[in-house]
Design an enzyme around this catalytic site. Sequence first.
Site, PDB file in Angstrom:
ATOM      1  N   GLU A   4       1.171  -2.189  10.800  1.00  0.00           N
ATOM      2  CA  GLU A   4       1.061  -2.173   9.431  1.00  0.00           C
ATOM      3  C   GLU A   4       2.168  -1.275   8.795  1.00  0.00           C
ATOM      4  O   GLU A   4       2.652  -1.888   7.623  1.00  0.00           O
ATOM      5  CB  GLU A   4      -0.340  -1.524   9.149  1.00  0.00           C
ATOM      6  CG  GLU A   4      -0.496  -1.575   7.566  1.00  0.00           C
ATOM      7  CD  GLU A   4      -1.775  -1.128   6.776  1.00  0.00           C
ATOM      8  OE1 GLU A   4      -2.392  -0.326   7.711  1.00  0.00           O
ATOM      9  OE2 GLU A   4      -2.164  -1.823   5.865  1.00  0.00           O
ATOM     10  N   GLU A   5       2.621  -0.409   9.279  1.00  0.00           N
ATOM     11  CA  GLU A   5       3.530   0.365   8.637  1.00  0.00           C
ATOM     12  C   GLU A   5       5.118   0.016   8.801  1.00  0.00           C
ATOM     13  O   GLU A   5       6.020   0.590   8.212  1.00  0.00           O
ATOM     14  CB  GLU A   5       3.283   1.975   9.061  1.00  0.00           C
ATOM     15  CG  GLU A   5       2.087   2.487   8.787  1.00  0.00           C
ATOM     16  CD  GLU A   5       1.499   2.409   7.305  1.00  0.00           C
ATOM     17  OE1 GLU A   5       2.318   2.220   6.434  1.00  0.00           O
ATOM     18  OE2 GLU A   5       0.209   2.084   7.462  1.00  0.00           O
ATOM     19  N   ASP A  60      -2.684  -1.140  13.531  1.00  0.00           N
ATOM     20  CA  ASP A  60      -2.695  -0.470  12.163  1.00  0.00           C
ATOM     21  C   ASP A  60      -3.262   0.897  12.770  1.00  0.00           C
ATOM     22  O   ASP A  60      -3.985   1.348  13.038  1.00  0.00           O
ATOM     23  CB  ASP A  60      -4.090  -0.835  11.312  1.00  0.00           C
ATOM     24  CG  ASP A  60      -4.217  -0.202  10.377  1.00  0.00           C
ATOM     25  OD1 ASP A  60      -3.666   0.850   9.947  1.00  0.00           O
ATOM     26  OD2 ASP A  60      -4.846  -0.590   9.536  1.00  0.00           O
ATOM     27  N   GLU A  93      -5.721  -6.208  11.829  1.00  0.00           N
ATOM     28  CA  GLU A  93      -7.011  -5.727  11.595  1.00  0.00           C
ATOM     29  C   GLU A  93      -7.976  -6.604  12.034  1.00  0.00           C
ATOM     30  O   GLU A  93      -8.838  -6.656  12.679  1.00  0.00           O
ATOM     31  CB  GLU A  93      -7.063  -5.459  10.022  1.00  0.00           C
ATOM     32  CG  GLU A  93      -6.232  -4.264   9.472  1.00  0.00           C
ATOM     33  CD  GLU A  93      -6.413  -4.002   8.069  1.00  0.00           C
ATOM     34  OE1 GLU A  93      -6.608  -2.752   7.620  1.00  0.00           O
ATOM     35  OE2 GLU A  93      -6.289  -4.877   7.342  1.00  0.00           O
ATOM     36  N   ASP A 118      -0.071   8.195   7.553  1.00  0.00           N
ATOM     37  CA  ASP A 118       0.225   7.045   8.125  1.00  0.00           C
ATOM     38  C   ASP A 118       1.380   6.714   8.922  1.00  0.00           C
ATOM     39  O   ASP A 118       1.396   6.052  10.153  1.00  0.00           O
ATOM     40  CB  ASP A 118       0.333   5.965   6.797  1.00  0.00           C
ATOM     41  CG  ASP A 118      -0.885   5.550   5.986  1.00  0.00           C
ATOM     42  OD1 ASP A 118      -1.870   5.162   6.401  1.00  0.00           O
ATOM     43  OD2 ASP A 118      -0.775   5.465   4.784  1.00  0.00           O
ATOM     44  N   ASP A 175       0.831  -1.173  -0.062  1.00  0.00           N
ATOM     45  CA  ASP A 175      -0.012  -0.055  -0.118  1.00  0.00           C
ATOM     46  C   ASP A 175       0.822   1.156  -0.304  1.00  0.00           C
ATOM     47  O   ASP A 175       1.932   1.209   0.634  1.00  0.00           O
ATOM     48  CB  ASP A 175      -0.949   0.047   1.232  1.00  0.00           C
ATOM     49  CG  ASP A 175      -1.813  -1.090   1.241  1.00  0.00           C
ATOM     50  OD1 ASP A 175      -2.295  -1.692   0.484  1.00  0.00           O
ATOM     51  OD2 ASP A 175      -2.074  -1.415   2.421  1.00  0.00           O
ATOM     52  N   LEU A 198      -3.652   3.887  11.074  1.00  0.00           N
ATOM     53  CA  LEU A 198      -4.358   4.724  10.372  1.00  0.00           C
ATOM     54  C   LEU A 198      -5.114   3.773   9.676  1.00  0.00           C
ATOM     55  O   LEU A 198      -4.532   3.629   8.187  1.00  0.00           O
ATOM     56  CB  LEU A 198      -3.703   5.718   9.667  1.00  0.00           C
ATOM     57  CG  LEU A 198      -4.637   7.313   9.442  1.00  0.00           C
ATOM     58  CD1 LEU A 198      -5.213   7.575  11.013  1.00  0.00           C
ATOM     59  CD2 LEU A 198      -3.798   8.268   9.144  1.00  0.00           C
ATOM     60  N   ASP A 199      -6.421   3.248   9.733  1.00  0.00           N
ATOM     61  CA  ASP A 199      -7.084   2.407   8.991  1.00  0.00           C
ATOM     62  C   ASP A 199      -7.872   3.240   8.069  1.00  0.00           C
ATOM     63  O   ASP A 199      -8.381   4.254   8.370  1.00  0.00           O
ATOM     64  CB  ASP A 199      -7.731   1.415   9.780  1.00  0.00           C
ATOM     65  CG  ASP A 199      -8.738   0.698   8.975  1.00  0.00           C
ATOM     66  OD1 ASP A 199      -8.134  -0.344   7.945  1.00  0.00           O
ATOM     67  OD2 ASP A 199     -10.035   0.607   9.012  1.00  0.00           O
TER      68      ASP A 199
END
Length: 329
Positions: A92-93, A113, A275, A69, A63, A115-116
């Site tokens: 996630e990052e 996560d 998530e 993010d 992504d 910033l979803d």
Amino acid sequence: MSPDARGFKPLSTVLSRRCGSDPALQQLLEILADTCINVAERLQSSAFRRNTTIAGSQNSNGDLQKPLDLEADAIFETHLALLPNVAALVSEERDDVHWLKEPSAGDFIVCFDPLDGSSNIDVGMVVGSIFSVFRLEEDHQPYDLLSVLSGQNQIAAGYALYGPVTELVLGMGDWIDGYCYDPASGTFYRTHPDMTIATDAKEVAINAAREALWPSPIAQFIRDCFTPKLSGGRGANMRWTASMVADVHRILLRGGVFIYPEDREQNARLRLVYEANPIAFLMRSAGARATNGRDDILSLPVNDLHQKVGVVLGACDAVTYIQTQYEKA
Ligand code: F6P
């Protein structure tokens, strides 16, 4: 802190009862709540700093990352690093586990996560943060992290929703509460104690643009949902914001089902560890179910930090019905 004039209890009061004899966990959940307030504040000022566009980098899922993010990720790290008993972060990052200290029994691992739904930022729509908490136990040694991070080992989870109001939903497996942030007092107040999902599937959240790739149990269920009651169908409505936290929150409050299936090419979109698992953990306390179509999300083995998974979650009757269709297919 005492209840405010409307009778809502502040987060710290609720947590001191909910966490009982676990002050370390209470402190961690309060830090996570502060983290979300800080992310909300950063989002509110982002338009003036012109940083809603692409950062130019990609996360391990491919992504495109936005500056926000990365900023939200840094805010999580800064807050969590304040606690001496948070051993590691999974984000996630970040490609890999971020160790903050030498792990020992009793330490926490926090997966998130930050910033979803960040594709919604440019257009001023709701985004959120999702997190889950694990505790390292003696018998987890030598800390094979992937097995520790199994959904069944979560001891707490939550998500924040950055919309018209900053909301927080928190749970520890046997309860789930919803809070709204009051900027005047700088406090989250519990507005939705002991949340339970409505039993009837009135709304469906699915990205209908992917219909051609839906597996047949999903295609058949959705056809049935969108057939009016008069013609023998479920007569459901569809809503899709492309921000999992927002779609799941709506399903939790109004009833229904959220679906992002593994498609016919065996591709899934959502991530298991930060998530699907935290949301499945919370939904279970609200009397809902979460599967990948066939199996309970929380029972799935974790093979990779960034593993993707199909998600079918919401009202028990709908999720169980879809599971039966998968078994027959
Ligand atoms: O995590 C990814 C995410 O942004 C979820 O919040 C959301 O449900 C989904 O992707 C949206 O996917 P799509 O772009 O296919 O609508």
